[in-house]
Design an enzyme around this catalytic site. Structure first.
Site, PDB file in Angstrom:
ATOM      1  N   ARG A 179     -54.861 -12.815 -66.998  1.00 16.83           N
ATOM      2  CA  ARG A 179     -53.670 -12.332 -67.703  1.00 16.83           C
ATOM      3  C   ARG A 179     -52.887 -13.503 -68.273  1.00 16.83           C
ATOM      4  O   ARG A 179     -52.392 -13.449 -69.402  1.00 16.83           O
ATOM      5  CB  ARG A 179     -52.790 -11.503 -66.759  1.00 16.83           C
ATOM      6  CG  ARG A 179     -53.381 -10.153 -66.410  1.00 16.83           C
ATOM      7  CD  ARG A 179     -52.555  -9.443 -65.344  1.00 16.83           C
ATOM      8  NE  ARG A 179     -51.208  -9.131 -65.810  1.00 16.83           N
ATOM      9  CZ  ARG A 179     -50.254  -8.622 -65.023  1.00 16.83           C
ATOM     10  NH1 ARG A 179     -50.509  -8.398 -63.735  1.00 16.83           N
ATOM     11  NH2 ARG A 179     -49.062  -8.349 -65.507  1.00 16.83           N
ATOM     12  N   CYS A 238     -43.838 -13.542 -62.922  1.00 15.70           N
ATOM     13  CA  CYS A 238     -45.077 -12.775 -62.720  1.00 15.70           C
ATOM     14  C   CYS A 238     -45.076 -11.655 -63.746  1.00 15.70           C
ATOM     15  O   CYS A 238     -44.641 -11.839 -64.873  1.00 15.70           O
ATOM     16  CB  CYS A 238     -45.179 -12.260 -61.291  1.00 15.70           C
ATOM     17  SG  CYS A 238     -43.835 -11.154 -60.804  1.00 15.70           S
TER      18      CYS A 238
END
Length: 283
Positions: A179, A238
């Protein structure tokens, strides 16, 4: 046995429970792909006396982004309804071992609780030890939680813009490397793939083993491998501000002098039309 002041072992927690000096919080929360229902699991089995902290409801309801910091009044009301005061000894755990509990540990500390720890290994370690559980709803006695907000522990979007532009503060991203690099799509619609310029990839999974936080020397090695100096200021991020707190916990363990959590995290940053985004391995 770990000597980490932010962790408590199952056996030590049992002793504190017998002495009646601890409030226990189930902070379980899961991503949709994990296909787990945190509240249903709590009702089925939890540590005796624990209350359930709903990370999807103790948030800023006016924000379009998940898990954004609630107002001081909202947090005080939610904590008080769970029977928790800011002066209590609080132990937080989750059903994955070490996944979502650090976020609630960080929340309580950010709003002024002074003695908050995490159950080492979480509920899996508790069950592995063969310790007692109970089922059903909790019935805490409501109390007052007095907020002493710690603004130095959190970063908002305008501050994050400045930090990215100045490139003076380390940014640690807890998402997966795929990601981070933009090789895997984001799970939320409308969020671009990639990372903030200057950020370092430090997947939260690299800081734990079998649901337990690694020992300090291993943590230092993980930070070094990511190109991060844990002795210097770090902003953690995050997907939505949950697993960033695992890095925050690791930094606290290493006595980091200044660790802040970017509350909106990548969901907020990647949803903007004018924030810079990079792909590839990063710093």
């Amino acid at each position: 046995m770990s000597t980490n002041p932010f962790l408590v072992s199952p056996d030590a927690l049992v002793t504190e429970m017998r002495n009646g000096v601890v409030k226990i919080v189930d902070a379980s929360w899961y991503l949709p792909p994990q296909n787990r229902d945190a509240k249903a699991e709590f009702l089925q089995a939890h540590i005796p006396g624990a209350v359930f902290f709903d990370q999807d409801s103790v948030v800023d309801a006016t924000s379009p982004y998940p898990h954004t910091l609630p107002s001081q009044d909202h947090f005080a009301q939610a904590a008080g309804a769970l029977g928790i005061a800011q002066t209590d000894t609080i132990v937080v755990y989750d059903g994955a071992g070490l996944f979502s509990a650090p976020r609630v540990w960080w929340l309580f500390r950010t709003f002024g609780a002074v003695n908050v720890r995490i159950l080492d290994g979480g509920f899996p370690e508790w069950k592995k030890a063969g310790l007692a559980t109970e089922s059903g709803e909790a019935s805490p006695e409501e109390c007052e939680f007095t907020v002493h907000f710690q603004p130095q522990s959190v970063v908002d979007l305008p501050q994050m813009r400045d930090l990215v532009q100045e490139r003076q503060t380390q940014i640690a991203d807890a998402r997966s490397a795929e990601r981070f690099q933009g090789l895997a799509p984001e799970p939320r619609p409308g969020v671009r793939s990639g990372h903030m310029p200057g950020a370092h990839s430090l997947p939260y999974t690299s800081l734990q083993e079998n649901g337990r936080l690694k020992e300090p020397e291993e943590l230092r090695e993980a930070f070094a491998a990511a190109g991060i100096d844990p002795n210097e200021p770090v902003v953690t991020s995050c997907g939505s501000g949950v697993t960033a707190a695992v890095i925050t916990l690791a930094l606290a363990t290493l006595n980091n002098p200044q660790s802040r959590l970017y509350d909106g995290s990548w969901t907020e940053w990647g949803s903007q039309t004018d924030t810079p985004v990079e792909t590839g391995p990063g710093e």
